[in-house]
Each structure stands twice: as C-alpha cells, then as structure tokens.
Design an enzyme around this catalytic site. Structure first.
Site, PDB file in Angstrom:
ATOM      1  N   HIS A 108      -3.528   2.362   5.862  1.00  0.00           N
ATOM      2  CA  HIS A 108      -4.856   1.886   5.486  1.00  0.00           C
ATOM      3  C   HIS A 108      -5.267   0.696   6.340  1.00  0.00           C
ATOM      4  O   HIS A 108      -4.432  -0.060   6.811  1.00  0.00           O
ATOM      5  CB  HIS A 108      -4.945   1.549   3.993  1.00  0.00           C
ATOM      6  CG  HIS A 108      -3.945   0.561   3.499  1.00  0.00           C
ATOM      7  ND1 HIS A 108      -2.605   0.870   3.301  1.00  0.00           N
ATOM      8  CD2 HIS A 108      -4.078  -0.741   3.143  1.00  0.00           C
ATOM      9  CE1 HIS A 108      -1.963  -0.188   2.839  1.00  0.00           C
ATOM     10  NE2 HIS A 108      -2.840  -1.186   2.745  1.00  0.00           N
ATOM     11  N   ILE A 161     -10.143  -3.223  -4.811  1.00  0.00           N
ATOM     12  CA  ILE A 161     -10.321  -3.809  -6.147  1.00  0.00           C
ATOM     13  C   ILE A 161      -9.481  -5.075  -6.351  1.00  0.00           C
ATOM     14  O   ILE A 161      -9.528  -5.677  -7.411  1.00  0.00           O
ATOM     15  CB  ILE A 161     -10.054  -2.792  -7.283  1.00  0.00           C
ATOM     16  CG1 ILE A 161      -8.618  -2.283  -7.251  1.00  0.00           C
ATOM     17  CG2 ILE A 161     -11.075  -1.658  -7.212  1.00  0.00           C
ATOM     18  CD1 ILE A 161      -8.225  -1.507  -8.487  1.00  0.00           C
ATOM     19  N   HIS A 193       3.862  -6.930   5.042  1.00  0.00           N
ATOM     20  CA  HIS A 193       2.914  -7.072   3.921  1.00  0.00           C
ATOM     21  C   HIS A 193       2.177  -5.794   3.545  1.00  0.00           C
ATOM     22  O   HIS A 193       1.092  -5.854   2.973  1.00  0.00           O
ATOM     23  CB  HIS A 193       1.921  -8.208   4.170  1.00  0.00           C
ATOM     24  CG  HIS A 193       2.578  -9.492   4.540  1.00  0.00           C
ATOM     25  ND1 HIS A 193       3.250 -10.255   3.620  1.00  0.00           N
ATOM     26  CD2 HIS A 193       2.716 -10.123   5.720  1.00  0.00           C
ATOM     27  CE1 HIS A 193       3.756 -11.317   4.227  1.00  0.00           C
ATOM     28  NE2 HIS A 193       3.458 -11.259   5.505  1.00  0.00           N
ATOM     29  N   GLN A 194       2.767  -4.618   3.821  1.00  0.00           N
ATOM     30  CA  GLN A 194       2.166  -3.372   3.365  1.00  0.00           C
ATOM     31  C   GLN A 194       2.615  -3.139   1.925  1.00  0.00           C
ATOM     32  O   GLN A 194       3.807  -3.092   1.642  1.00  0.00           O
ATOM     33  CB  GLN A 194       2.614  -2.197   4.243  1.00  0.00           C
ATOM     34  CG  GLN A 194       2.001  -0.873   3.826  1.00  0.00           C
ATOM     35  CD  GLN A 194       2.455   0.290   4.710  1.00  0.00           C
ATOM     36  OE1 GLN A 194       3.362   0.168   5.515  1.00  0.00           O
ATOM     37  NE2 GLN A 194       1.804   1.426   4.536  1.00  0.00           N
ATOM     38  N   ASN A 250      -1.287  -3.085   8.172  1.00  0.00           N
ATOM     39  CA  ASN A 250       0.112  -3.498   8.032  1.00  0.00           C
ATOM     40  C   ASN A 250       1.026  -2.272   7.962  1.00  0.00           C
ATOM     41  O   ASN A 250       0.647  -1.249   7.405  1.00  0.00           O
ATOM     42  CB  ASN A 250       0.300  -4.324   6.752  1.00  0.00           C
ATOM     43  CG  ASN A 250      -0.604  -5.536   6.711  1.00  0.00           C
ATOM     44  OD1 ASN A 250      -0.798  -6.212   7.709  1.00  0.00           O
ATOM     45  ND2 ASN A 250      -1.164  -5.807   5.545  1.00  0.00           N
TER      46      ASN A 250
END
Length: 142
Positions: A101, A37, A94-95, A88
């Site tokens: 995921h 989203i 950058h997680q 990541n």
C-alpha cells in the site's frame, strides 16, 4: 502462514472484496484508493493494488501501472502544496498491514504538529563503500 490463509485474513483484501466498508476515492481494475481511518493528517489516504502481495517486490509488474497515476491524481485533487508519498515493506520498516500500500499524507505545516514526521539520519559512509554498494546493486540489475 500460507499465502491462502494470509489472503483470506488480509484487511485490505476484505476491503477490496467489499466485506469491509471504506471511503472509496478511486478504483480501477487493478487498484483501490480510499481514506485512511487512522490518519496522520487530514486527507491521509491509501492506494492499494487489488492483487494481494505483501511487499512491493512481490507485486507483479503488470499490477503496478495504475498505482502512481492514482496517487498523482489524488495529490492534484487534494491541492496540497506539501505532502509525502510513503510505501513501507516489512515490520522493521513500519509496515502494519501485510498488503502492498501507498500512503498519500498531506503535510499542512512545516512543523511537526501534523503530517508525517520523518527523521533522515544519513550515514557518513566513505565513498569506497558507496561505490561498492553501487557495483553490487548495478551487477544484480543487469
């Protein structure tokens, strides 16, 4: 933070349990795929294991079987010629959600106006440094 607390507050675990709605694309006993989203480009989606693990190395081997086949199925269905598959681990990498995921991100144009924009600043390491890193990693894999 304990694993129980992080599991209870995990955004993706809430999606898996149906507590938060999603645009579900695929589901098996072990994975869920849904639209992102906050997309980087049109068609950006996520494939997550239903098992809660913060990083890929924390995910048991038996929970990985459906992940890449689901990503591949989405890629084929989307029909994009160019796309990125991104995963990541950790904030510096950058997680933003502490649940493993995989992103499927279409790259509709060659320029940086849509899709993932990645720099690849390779290091000029001497061959002996590459060999040393290889030997260290190879020894740990055996």
């Amino acid at each position: 933070m304990s694993n129980v607390k992080s599991l209870a507050s995990c955004l993706f675990c809430k999606i898996v349990k149906g507590e938060i709605p999603c645009f579900k694309l695929l589901e098996t006993d072990s994975i869920l795929a849904f639209m992102d989203i906050g997309p980087v480009s049109r068609g950006h989606c996520l494939v997550i294991p239903k098992y809660h693990a913060e990083k890929l190395a924390d995910l048991p081997d038996d929970q990985m079987a459906d992940i890449l086949p689901a990503v591949a199925k989405i890629a084929k269905a989307a029909g994009n010629d160019n796309y990125n598959i991104l995963q990541n681990n950790g904030r510096p990498a950058h997680q933003h959600v502490d649940h493993v995921h995989f992103h499927y991100i279409p790259k509709p144009t060659a320029d940086d106006t849509a899709g993932l924009c990645v720099g690849w600043p390779s290091q000029d390491l001497p061959m002996d440094e590459i060999k040393k890193a290889y030997e260290e990693l190879k020894a740990k894999l055996e």
